[in-house]
Design a protein around this motif. Sequence first.
Motif, short mmCIF file in Angstrom:
data_model
loop_
_atom_site.label_atom_id
_atom_site.label_comp_id
_atom_site.label_asym_id
_atom_site.label_seq_id
_atom_site.Cartn_x
_atom_site.Cartn_y
_atom_site.Cartn_z
N ASP A 206 59.27 11.89 2.03
CA ASP A 206 60.15 12.20 3.23
C ASP A 206 59.48 11.84 4.38
N TYR A 209 58.64 12.55 10.16
CA TYR A 209 58.12 12.61 10.77
C TYR A 209 57.30 11.50 11.42
N SER A 239 66.76 13.23 13.27
CA SER A 239 66.79 15.18 13.99
C SER A 239 65.50 15.40 14.35
N LYS A 240 64.52 15.26 14.11
CA LYS A 240 62.97 15.70 15.15
C LYS A 240 62.63 14.41 16.27
#
Length: 387
Positions: A206, A209, A239-240
Motif C-alpha cells: 500500500d 503516501y 487521495s493524499k
Amino acid sequence: MNFQMTSRIKKLPPYLFVELDRKKQEALKKGVDVIDLGIGDPDLPTPDFIVNRMIEAVKNPKNHRYPSSEGSIEFRTAAANWCKRRFGLDLDPGSQVCCIIGSKEAIAHFPLAFVQDEDIVLVPTPGYPVYHIGTLFCGGITYYMPLYEKNSFLPDLDAIPEDVAQKARIMWLNYPNNPTAACASKEFFEKVVDFAKTYDVIICHDAAYSEMTYDGYVAPSFLETSGAMDVGIEFHSLSKTYNMTGWRIGFAIGNPELVAALKKVKSNVDSGQFEAIQEAGIAALESDGSFIEEMKRIYTGRRDCLVKGLKEIGLSTNSPKATFYVWFKVPEGKSSSEFCGELLDKAGIVCTPGNGFGEPGEGYARMALTVPEERLKEAIERLKGVL
Ligand SMILES: *Cc1c(COP(=O)(O)O)cnc(C)c1O
C-alpha cells in the motif's frame, strides 16, 4: 423478520474511536473550539487544474456511459507513464495497471481472489484496518506482524513462525507508513522478496503516501526491488497526493497475473470509476510536480511547528520524513486512550490513540498535520497549560 447477520459481520472489530468521537461531538455541542488532529484527510482543496479538467470532462457525453471496470486505456497509460518517471518502472498499461475506486476499495477486494478457508494473511499492526477486514470478509485468518520502534517499525520477518509462513497467502505492507510515519529501505524490500519467494506469499504494498515525503527523502516503489514484479502488487492512490480523498481514484500495478485477478474480482462487483474522474486523474498524473512540491512545503512547515512544540512540552517524537502524521509516545504512566481523552477534555484537541490501530500502538498517539500552522501553534499553547 429475523435478520441474521453473518459471522463475518459479527466478527468486525469494535470501532475503537467511538468513545473519542462521542466526546468530540459533545465538546462541539458545548461550543468548544475543537482542534481536530484526528483525521488523515487533507484540509486543502483539490487544485484548480484538476477541478477544471473535471468540469470539462463532466460535460462530455462520451463520459456518461458505463466505464470499463479496469479503467480507460488513457488513464492506465497515464499511470504507467507516471510510474516510469517516478520509479523507473516499465509497466504495460494493458496488463499491469488497473484503475481502482480509491485504494481502500482495491485493498478490500483483492484478497477475494486469493484468500479462502482459513488461509493466513500477514498484516502489520498498528496499521490501516482494511487489511484485516478484507481478510475477514474472505474467511481468512489474520496473523499480525507487530511493528516495534526498536525495529524501526518494520515487521520482523524472522519472527514469523515457519508454519504460519507456510500457510500465508498474502503479506500486507505500507511504507511510508500510517500511523507510524516509518519508511522502508530498499534492503528491507529485498528481504521481503526473498520471503515471498521462499513461502509463495503474495506481497501487497500500500503506497498511499509515496509522494508525501520531506527533507529530500524519495520513497521507493516496492516494485523497484529486484524480483518484486514476480511476487507483488502495489496500490497507489491520488487521495493524499493531490488532495482528492473525496474523488475516489487510484491505481494498482504489478505482476500481470495479480493485476488480472484484481480485474476479475472488480469486473464482477463494480463497473469502474466515472470516466470524468479518470480524466481528472489523468490531469493530476500528467502535471509537473509543482503542486506536490507546494504541498510538501506546507506540510514541512506544519511538521516542524508541531514537532518543535511537542518537544517543548516534553513529549518524545522523531521528525517524520514522510506522511502527514506525527507519531509520538504519550507521557509515562498514561494509556493512549487516557491521554487522548484528557487532551480533548482539557484542551479541546482531538488526536488518535495509537492502540486504535492495533495493540502494539498502545503507549503512542497520532496527530495529523491537517490544520494550518496557526492552529498547530494554538494547540501547543493549550497543551502547555494542561500537561
Ligand atoms: C488514506 C489511506 C488509504 C486510502 O486511500 P483511498 O485511496 O482514499 O482509499 C489507504 N491506505 C492507507 C494507509 C491510508 O492511510
